[in-house]
Design a protein around this motif. Structure first.
Motif, PDB file in Angstrom:
ATOM      1  N   SER A 358     -26.503  11.890 -19.328  1.00  0.00           N
ATOM      2  CA  SER A 358     -27.591  11.225 -20.018  1.00  0.00           C
ATOM      3  C   SER A 358     -27.930  11.901 -21.342  1.00  0.00           C
ATOM      4  CB  SER A 358     -28.826  11.214 -19.123  1.00  0.00           C
ATOM      5  OG  SER A 358     -29.127  12.535 -18.743  1.00  0.00           O
ATOM      6  N   ASP A 359     -27.055  12.813 -21.812  1.00  0.00           N
ATOM      7  CA  ASP A 359     -27.434  13.563 -23.007  1.00  0.00           C
ATOM      8  C   ASP A 359     -26.708  13.112 -24.274  1.00  0.00           C
ATOM      9  OD1 ASP A 359     -25.057  14.435 -22.012  1.00  0.00           O
ATOM     10  OD2 ASP A 359     -25.331  16.509 -22.676  1.00  0.00           O
ATOM     11  N   GLY A 360     -26.028  11.997 -24.210  1.00  0.00           N
ATOM     12  CA  GLY A 360     -25.403  11.555 -25.450  1.00  0.00           C
ATOM     13  C   GLY A 360     -24.478  10.381 -25.224  1.00  0.00           C
ATOM     14  N   PRO A 361     -23.742   9.954 -26.275  1.00  0.00           N
ATOM     15  CA  PRO A 361     -22.855   8.815 -26.142  1.00  0.00           C
ATOM     16  C   PRO A 361     -21.769   9.123 -25.121  1.00  0.00           C
ATOM     17  CG  PRO A 361     -22.851   9.706 -28.390  1.00  0.00           C
ATOM     18  CD  PRO A 361     -23.692  10.588 -27.558  1.00  0.00           C
ATOM     19  N   PRO A 362     -21.163   8.134 -24.505  1.00  0.00           N
ATOM     20  CA  PRO A 362     -21.403   6.704 -24.749  1.00  0.00           C
ATOM     21  C   PRO A 362     -22.555   6.116 -23.935  1.00  0.00           C
ATOM     22  CG  PRO A 362     -19.613   6.988 -23.194  1.00  0.00           C
ATOM     23  CD  PRO A 362     -20.046   8.360 -23.576  1.00  0.00           C
ATOM     24  N   PHE A 363     -23.128   6.901 -23.024  1.00  0.00           N
ATOM     25  CA  PHE A 363     -24.155   6.313 -22.169  1.00  0.00           C
ATOM     26  C   PHE A 363     -25.517   6.218 -22.851  1.00  0.00           C
ATOM     27  CE2 PHE A 363     -21.005   7.419 -19.046  1.00  0.00           C
ATOM     28  CZ  PHE A 363     -21.068   6.350 -18.165  1.00  0.00           C
ATOM     29  N   VAL A 364     -25.782   7.179 -23.746  1.00  0.00           N
ATOM     30  CA  VAL A 364     -27.076   7.177 -24.414  1.00  0.00           C
ATOM     31  C   VAL A 364     -26.846   7.243 -25.910  1.00  0.00           C
ATOM     32  CG1 VAL A 364     -29.224   8.444 -24.727  1.00  0.00           C
ATOM     33  CG2 VAL A 364     -28.189   8.333 -22.460  1.00  0.00           C
ATOM     34  N   LYS A 365     -27.465   6.311 -26.620  1.00  0.00           N
ATOM     35  CA  LYS A 365     -27.361   6.340 -28.085  1.00  0.00           C
ATOM     36  C   LYS A 365     -28.767   6.276 -28.653  1.00  0.00           C
ATOM     37  CE  LYS A 365     -22.785   4.333 -28.559  1.00  0.00           C
ATOM     38  NZ  LYS A 365     -22.139   3.019 -28.504  1.00  0.00           N
ATOM     39  N   ALA A 366     -29.057   7.173 -29.589  1.00  0.00           N
ATOM     40  CA  ALA A 366     -30.381   7.238 -30.219  1.00  0.00           C
ATOM     41  C   ALA A 366     -31.477   7.260 -29.157  1.00  0.00           C
ATOM     42  CB  ALA A 366     -30.584   6.045 -31.163  1.00  0.00           C
ATOM     43  N   GLY A 367     -31.226   8.009 -28.092  1.00  0.00           N
ATOM     44  CA  GLY A 367     -32.258   8.182 -27.075  1.00  0.00           C
ATOM     45  C   GLY A 367     -32.399   7.023 -26.109  1.00  0.00           C
ATOM     46  N   ALA A 368     -31.643   5.958 -26.312  1.00  0.00           N
ATOM     47  CA  ALA A 368     -31.784   4.809 -25.423  1.00  0.00           C
ATOM     48  C   ALA A 368     -30.551   4.671 -24.546  1.00  0.00           C
ATOM     49  CB  ALA A 368     -31.980   3.538 -26.242  1.00  0.00           C
ATOM     50  N   GLY A 372     -25.866  -2.055 -21.030  1.00  0.00           N
ATOM     51  CA  GLY A 372     -24.659  -2.870 -20.882  1.00  0.00           C
ATOM     52  C   GLY A 372     -23.465  -2.010 -20.533  1.00  0.00           C
ATOM     53  N   PHE A 373     -23.309  -0.916 -21.282  1.00  0.00           N
ATOM     54  CA  PHE A 373     -22.179  -0.026 -21.059  1.00  0.00           C
ATOM     55  C   PHE A 373     -22.251   0.587 -19.669  1.00  0.00           C
ATOM     56  CE2 PHE A 373     -20.040   4.056 -21.159  1.00  0.00           C
ATOM     57  CZ  PHE A 373     -18.821   3.706 -21.727  1.00  0.00           C
ATOM     58  N   ARG A 374     -23.481   1.024 -19.318  1.00  0.00           N
ATOM     59  CA  ARG A 374     -23.676   1.667 -18.018  1.00  0.00           C
ATOM     60  C   ARG A 374     -23.290   0.713 -16.888  1.00  0.00           C
ATOM     61  NH1 ARG A 374     -29.657   1.985 -16.002  1.00  0.00           N
ATOM     62  NH2 ARG A 374     -29.117  -0.160 -15.518  1.00  0.00           N
ATOM     63  N   ASP A 375     -23.746  -0.520 -16.969  1.00  0.00           N
ATOM     64  CA  ASP A 375     -23.493  -1.457 -15.884  1.00  0.00           C
ATOM     65  C   ASP A 375     -22.011  -1.825 -15.795  1.00  0.00           C
ATOM     66  OD1 ASP A 375     -26.099  -1.251 -15.447  1.00  0.00           O
ATOM     67  OD2 ASP A 375     -26.655  -3.301 -15.973  1.00  0.00           O
ATOM     68  N   GLU A 376     -21.397  -1.961 -16.974  1.00  0.00           N
ATOM     69  CA  GLU A 376     -19.976  -2.283 -16.990  1.00  0.00           C
ATOM     70  C   GLU A 376     -19.185  -1.154 -16.320  1.00  0.00           C
ATOM     71  OE1 GLU A 376     -18.612  -5.056 -17.499  1.00  0.00           O
ATOM     72  OE2 GLU A 376     -16.725  -4.070 -16.960  1.00  0.00           O
ATOM     73  N   PHE A 377     -19.553   0.084 -16.699  1.00  0.00           N
ATOM     74  CA  PHE A 377     -18.927   1.280 -16.144  1.00  0.00           C
ATOM     75  C   PHE A 377     -19.105   1.304 -14.631  1.00  0.00           C
ATOM     76  CE2 PHE A 377     -19.451   5.749 -14.832  1.00  0.00           C
ATOM     77  CZ  PHE A 377     -18.252   6.285 -15.273  1.00  0.00           C
ATOM     78  N   ALA A 378     -20.338   1.036 -14.191  1.00  0.00           N
ATOM     79  CA  ALA A 378     -20.645   1.081 -12.766  1.00  0.00           C
ATOM     80  C   ALA A 378     -19.832   0.033 -12.008  1.00  0.00           C
ATOM     81  CB  ALA A 378     -22.137   0.858 -12.542  1.00  0.00           C
ATOM     82  N   ARG A 379     -19.755  -1.172 -12.588  1.00  0.00           N
ATOM     83  CA  ARG A 379     -19.020  -2.250 -11.930  1.00  0.00           C
ATOM     84  C   ARG A 379     -17.558  -1.842 -11.728  1.00  0.00           C
ATOM     85  NH1 ARG A 379     -21.490  -5.888 -15.345  1.00  0.00           N
ATOM     86  NH2 ARG A 379     -23.459  -6.030 -14.260  1.00  0.00           N
ATOM     87  N   GLN A 380     -17.026  -1.252 -12.789  1.00  0.00           N
ATOM     88  CA  GLN A 380     -15.626  -0.833 -12.759  1.00  0.00           C
ATOM     89  C   GLN A 380     -15.397   0.227 -11.676  1.00  0.00           C
ATOM     90  OE1 GLN A 380     -14.707   0.258 -16.797  1.00  0.00           O
ATOM     91  NE2 GLN A 380     -12.891   1.348 -16.085  1.00  0.00           N
ATOM     92  N   LYS A 381     -16.319   1.206 -11.603  1.00  0.00           N
ATOM     93  CA  LYS A 381     -16.143   2.293 -10.640  1.00  0.00           C
ATOM     94  C   LYS A 381     -16.326   1.807  -9.207  1.00  0.00           C
ATOM     95  CE  LYS A 381     -14.989   5.126 -13.557  1.00  0.00           C
ATOM     96  NZ  LYS A 381     -13.576   5.480 -13.604  1.00  0.00           N
ATOM     97  N   VAL A 382     -17.275   0.923  -8.999  1.00  0.00           N
ATOM     98  CA  VAL A 382     -17.518   0.386  -7.662  1.00  0.00           C
ATOM     99  C   VAL A 382     -16.261  -0.327  -7.171  1.00  0.00           C
ATOM    100  CG1 VAL A 382     -18.758  -1.454  -6.463  1.00  0.00           C
ATOM    101  CG2 VAL A 382     -20.021   0.248  -7.765  1.00  0.00           C
ATOM    102  N   GLU A 383     -15.657  -1.052  -8.089  1.00  0.00           N
ATOM    103  CA  GLU A 383     -14.424  -1.764  -7.793  1.00  0.00           C
ATOM    104  C   GLU A 383     -13.297  -0.775  -7.488  1.00  0.00           C
ATOM    105  OE1 GLU A 383     -13.589  -5.274  -8.449  1.00  0.00           O
ATOM    106  OE2 GLU A 383     -11.614  -4.736  -7.649  1.00  0.00           O
ATOM    107  N   GLU A 384     -13.129   0.186  -8.407  1.00  0.00           N
ATOM    108  CA  GLU A 384     -12.016   1.128  -8.317  1.00  0.00           C
ATOM    109  C   GLU A 384     -12.111   1.991  -7.055  1.00  0.00           C
ATOM    110  OE1 GLU A 384     -11.826   3.556 -11.790  1.00  0.00           O
ATOM    111  OE2 GLU A 384     -10.309   4.906 -10.946  1.00  0.00           O
ATOM    112  N   TYR A 385     -13.328   2.439  -6.738  1.00  0.00           N
ATOM    113  CA  TYR A 385     -13.495   3.340  -5.591  1.00  0.00           C
ATOM    114  C   TYR A 385     -13.867   2.580  -4.320  1.00  0.00           C
ATOM    115  CZ  TYR A 385     -12.929   7.403  -8.543  1.00  0.00           C
ATOM    116  OH  TYR A 385     -12.410   8.348  -9.371  1.00  0.00           O
TER     117      TYR A 385
END
Ligand SMILES: Nc1ncnc2c1ncn2[C@@H]1O[C@H](COP(=O)(O)OP(=O)(O)OP(=O)(O)O)[C@@H](O)[C@H]1O
Ligand SMILES: [Mg+2]
Lengths: 549, 431
Positions: A358-368, A372-385
């Motif tokens: 949570s301390d920087g890109p790609p998950f956090v940009k300009a403190g936010a 979208g990226f997080r959910d896409e990542f999560a979907r991919q990992k849930v599928e993969e694992y």
């Protein structure tokens, strides 16, 4: 007592966790429930125990339909349960936990003596020892488990449910537990036993029912092979052994020198330990739980406060660094206690998957947070694992045990690692997922990263490790090749250095030969010679390596 | 064959121990000594300090003690320096300072401080009054803390102690005046505390609203309600509705016990509410640790799910604990209008409920220790009163702060690690 479940159905919102399950457990029988993570085994047992109310179906005891408003009713009807996550009050004593809910009193005061006597009586029945006045949180998990069993037996349970009792036990504790279960069966109890370890199933089951995705898919014979059991459970053929080539060493190695970890009260938990793990190699750390493995991994991770010595990863010193810096150095960590250390139970899967990033890109940009990226990542990992879940926004605390473990593994393995620390990586995980996790660990090794696997399972240590390091009382007994026999490893776990083992074995054999009695008797009585290993032998881990190879 | 060997390992693996030096106690001693040295050095005072250790009606009369103020103060500093040095030496040798060293240190510090404060003052420092006054001031605090302990041990954080005290004080005044009986007032106060607890329970346990929010809102609500009723109802009917002056509980001397020198008049010349407090402390301790109710209450506060699997109704147990706690806090509320004051006044509890909450935490969620913490706060408050009489040269605002500073030091340095019940403030949801 004969237990029958008829058409039990339990839904969580849209998910059908149990779909019209029928099950009959006869008295004097050990009935194994096999199934993947998230198949619905625990849910079914919670319905039986009155913790969940089934949406449909009925429970029959000796042919009579019973209804449970809560666990109190189930207990009164003679059902006892040893839960997957222990249901013990950590700050209470053993006796207090056993008496809770069914307290004997003298006048208005609690009768603790009666509770103590009860604990001792039941412990004596099964030939083990538990101090009734010990505080639960000070006890090793194996002993806590016995307290759970005593608790169930103190209510005269005729139907006993063991939900993955062996996941946290050492091999010897498991053997003892199986003896207890056999004894209970012979006394006429009906026993439901849930486990992911096929060896245990074959050793003890009288009947096996397999559940997949909430429904009974069939029965298996106790004489089936591991491969057959695994296949019917997962629904495909499973590779049960680890496939890996010769290690290709690289330069990024982990070098630990004279590492000492002490507790806040000054107890030495890890005692001047030195070893090296080369890049591209898996070092398995074996040993009886509580001999410093936990503290060693936590020290490597920067989680321990009183650490002396040096930990170098690819030349970079890690002692004195914060956990953040250790993470940034590329250390991935799979902790042994996932409910406390690895996950935030009330966060969603997606949130848990980005927890340490949570301390920087790609998950956090300009403190936010980049949702979208997080959910896409999560979907991919849930599928993969293959995390069995209702979606990436489900709370992790509601996942089944094995699926929660997969979330941690997915998070840690999806970073660029320069060291992987895995403590009990397959605890509570089904065979299909074990195959998958092993593959990922071996891939990590083949990518040139040093890997440390801590396991109390000898099989796991032998299969995964390129070398095995055995710990005892905070020190290293020795580092031996992966093909070392179980017997030798067992003796090393008792603190006997590998070079002394030949002598020890000869001595035991001689004693056995001298005895007129059956060989097994003599072995049982054989005390380990040199049961106080000198600390010299325990700290010369790195020297042993050369000798052993 | 490994099984036999591994059996031996079932014994707990005992580890080598490296002792560590612990300097907490000596550091607290040293900072207290430095603080007081600065105070004495920067504002020296002339004259003698007069101490009295008993009241004139005692069985054995102890004569007035007169000591030279500054000299005494410096002597106590000397004693404190020695004790501090001793503590450092012990800590350096990996040993703990004995508890009596701590007691001696505290007594020396207190005595020196009072000698300094009383130097040259015409007033006599009456030690008995100082402490018995502290006990009296601490009474509502202790009741509040006992109630807080019971609630939190069951897993319900009670921020609404303030509201319970206030509502009870109000109800006690009204009912006692109307019925003409202080006892009726006391019972009514318990009912009032119970009623406020019911509001707390309804929202915190039944509807699982955040407990801190419920507590704060309840405090605001009760403050508003009592102020409104006070102005609309009590003020116009002062004599018929809010006049407990003639009914107030008076001190009861317990024959025999009250003639013990020093201790007697402090502990055994109090009102019925104080005696009830002694009983309540012991009773709550016994109930929590020695009865079935207590075991279950603590279990639902630590691990409600475990309690549930043992057939214990978690929310029912919590309800019972919160309601009982409310009634106990109610007795403390009655103290305001049936003992210390002859009538109800708006917001007369003046934040004591919040201090009770602090006592719960300082007392590590233990009834006896929380009561002791309440007494300590009571002592600090009473010290202010006495110092006000002695006309010390230091600005009064600073003196007001000093007892709390010392209390903080004592708590930080001398009280061990505190640990809240694991499920404190967490509502229980069943699947
Ligand atoms: N309280 C709950 N709320 C929502 N879903 C739940 C809840 N409890 C379990 N589930 C879901 O029900 C399914 C079955 O879970 P269960 O714990 O019974 O699996 P299991 O067979 O015991 O698995 P494991 O071997 O991993 O322990 C899982 O998909 C899980 O996510
Ligand atoms: Mg389960």
């Amino acid at each position: 007592m004969r237990l029958e479940l008829r058409g039990i159905t339990k839904r969580f919102a849209t998910l059908v966790a149990n779909d019209h399950i029928d099950l009959v457990v006869e008295p004097g029988q050990i009935h194994c429930l096999l199934g993947e993570n998230g198949a619905g085994k625990s849910t079914l047992m919670n319905c039986l125990y009155g913790l969940y109310t089934p949406d449909e179906g009925e429970i029959l005891l000796d042919g009579e339909v019973v209804r449970f408003a809560g666990p109190g009713d189930a207990q009164a009807a003679g059902i006892g349960m040893v839960h997957q996550h222990f249901m013990l009050v950590p700050v209470f004593s053993v006796a207090e936990n056993v008496m809770l809910g069914n307290e004997a009193s003298k006048g208005v005061a609690l009768d603790l003596d009666a509770a103590r006597a009860k604990v001792r009586e039941i412990a004596a029945r099964f030939n083990f020892h538990v101090d009734p006045d010990a505080i639960i949180e000070d006890l090793p998990v194996g002993v806590q488990q016995r307290v759970e069993i005593i608790k169930a037996l103190s209510r005269d349970a005729h139907v006993l449910v063991f939900d993955e009792p062996t996941a946290v036990l050492t091999p010897q504790e498991t053997d003892e537990l199986m003896e207890i279960m056999k004894q209970l069966r012979d006394e006429g109890a009906a026993i439901v036993f849930i486990t992911h370890k096929l060896r245990e199933v074959r050793a003890i089951a009288d009947k096996i029912t397999v559940i997949r995705r909430g429904a009974v898919v069939g029965e298996a014979s106790p004489t089936s092979t591991d491969a057959e059991l695994a296949a019917i459970m997962v629904g495909r053929a499973v590779e049960l052994s680890v496939v890996k080539g010769e290690p290709q060493h690289t330069d990024t190695s982990l070098v630990v020198k004279d590492l000492t970890v002490t507790s806040a009260t000054g107890q030495v938990l890890v005692d001047e330990v030195s070893f090296e793990v080369k890049g591209g190699e898996i070092l398995a750390i074996a040993g009886v739980q509580g001999n410093g493995q936990t503290e060693l991994t936590e020290a490597l991770m920067g989680l321990e406060t009183n650490v002396e010595g040096s930990i170098r990863l690819g030349g970079q010193e890690l002692v004195g660094k914060s956990v953040r810096q250790v993470l940034d150095a590329g250390v991935g960590f799979i902790p042994e206690d996932r409910t406390h250390d690895g996950l935030v139970g009330t966060f969603t899967i997606a949130e848990n998957l980005m927890l340490d990033r949570s301390d920087g890109p790609p998950f956090v940009k300009a403190g936010a947070i980049q949702i979208g990226f997080r959910d896409e990542f999560a979907r991919q990992k849930v599928e993969e694992y293959d995390v069995r879940t209702q979606g990436i926004h489900q709370e992790v605390g509601r996942l089944s045990g094995g699926n929660a473990q997969k979330v941690i593994v997915a998070r840690e393995m999806s970073r660029d690692l320069s060291l992987l620390l895995a403590a009990q990586p397959t605890r509570g995980v089904d065979v299909g997922s074990i195959e998958f996790i092993y593959k990922r660990i071996v891939e990590m090794r083949d990518s040139g990263c040093p890997v440390v696997v801590v396991s109390t399972e000898l099989d796991e240590a032998s299969q995964l490790g390129d070398r095995i390091m055995v710990m005892y009382k905070g020190g290293i007994v020795g580092v031996v090749p992966a093909d070392t026999s179980r017997d030798v490893l067992g003796l090393m776990m008792a603190g006997i250095a590998p070079e002394d083992i030949a002598a020890t074995q000869a001595e035991i054999a001689a004693e056995a030969a001298a005895s007129d009695d059956a060989v097994s008797d003599a072995v049982d009585d054989a005390a380990p010679p040199g049961d106080t290993p000198s600390s010299d032998t325990a700290t010369t881990g790195t020297d042993e390596t050369g000798a052993a190879r | 064959m490994t099984a036999a060997v591994l059996d031996q390992l079932q014994e707990v693996v005992e580890a080598r121990v490296i002792e560590r030096k612990k300097f907490k106690v000596p550091i607290v001693f040293a900072s207290t000594t430095v603080l007081l040295t600065l105070l004495y050095g920067l504002s020296a005072r002339d004259g003698d300090a007069q101490f009295m250790l008993g009241s004139s009606s005692d069985f054995v009369t102890i004569p007035k003690v007169v000591v030279p103020g500054m000299t005494t103060a410096w002597i106590t500093i000397g004693i404190m320096v020695v004790l501090t040095a001793l503590a450092f030496v012990l800590a350096n040798a990996y040993k703990k300072s004995p508890w009596y060293a701590t007691v001696l240190f505290c007594v020396a510090a207190m005595f020196g401080f009072l000698a300094w404060a009383g130097a040259g003052a015409p007033a006599v420092v009456n030690v008995v009054n100082l402490i018995s006054g502290a006990v009296a001031l601490a009474i509502p605090l202790v009741y509040g803390a006992l109630g807080g302990v019971i609630g939190e041990r069951a897993g319900v954080v009670n921020i609404a102690i303030e509201a319970q005290l206030l509502m009870a004080a109000f109800t006690a005044a009204l009912v006692a005046t109307v019925t003409g009986s202080a006892w009726a007032g006391l019972v009514a106060a318990m009912v009032a505390g119970f009623a406020v607890a019911a509001i707390l329970g309804l929202f915190a346990i039944k509807y699982r609203v955040n407990q801190v929010i419920v507590g704060v809102v309840t405090n605001v609500l009760v403050t508003g309600l009592t102020t409104f009723l006070f102005q609309r109802l009590l003020v116009p009917n002062q004599l018929t509705m809010n006049n407990t002056e003639p009914l107030r509980f008076s001190s009861i001397r317990i024959p025999g016990l009250s003639s013990i020198p020093v201790i007697g008049p402090i502990l055994f010349n109090q009102t019925i509410i104080a005696y009830l407090m002694y009983v309540a402390i012991a009773a709550v301790w016994f109930a929590l640790y020695r009865t079935r109710w207590g075991l279950r209450t603590r279990a639902v506060g630590e691990h409600p799910q475990a309690a549930d699997t043992m057939g214990i109704k978690v929310n029912g147990t919590r309800w019972r604990a919160v309601l009982i706690a409310g009634a106990i806090v109610g007795i403390g509320g009655a103290y305001f209008t049936l003992v210390s004051n002859g009538r109800f006044n708006w917001e007369m509890t003046a934040g004591l409920g919040y201090i009770s909450l602090a006592a719960v935490i300082f007392g590590n969620w233990d009834p006896v220790r929380a009561a002791m913490a309440g007494l300590l706060f009571g002592f600090a408050m009473n010290l202010n009163n006495i110092l006000g009489l002695l006309h010390t040269p230091v600005p009064s605002q600073f003196l007001l702060m000093l007892p709390y500073a010392v209390t903080l030091l004592a708590v930080a340095g001398l009280v061990g690690k505190s640990r809240a019940p694991a499920a404190d403030g967490v509502p229980y949801v069943k699947e």
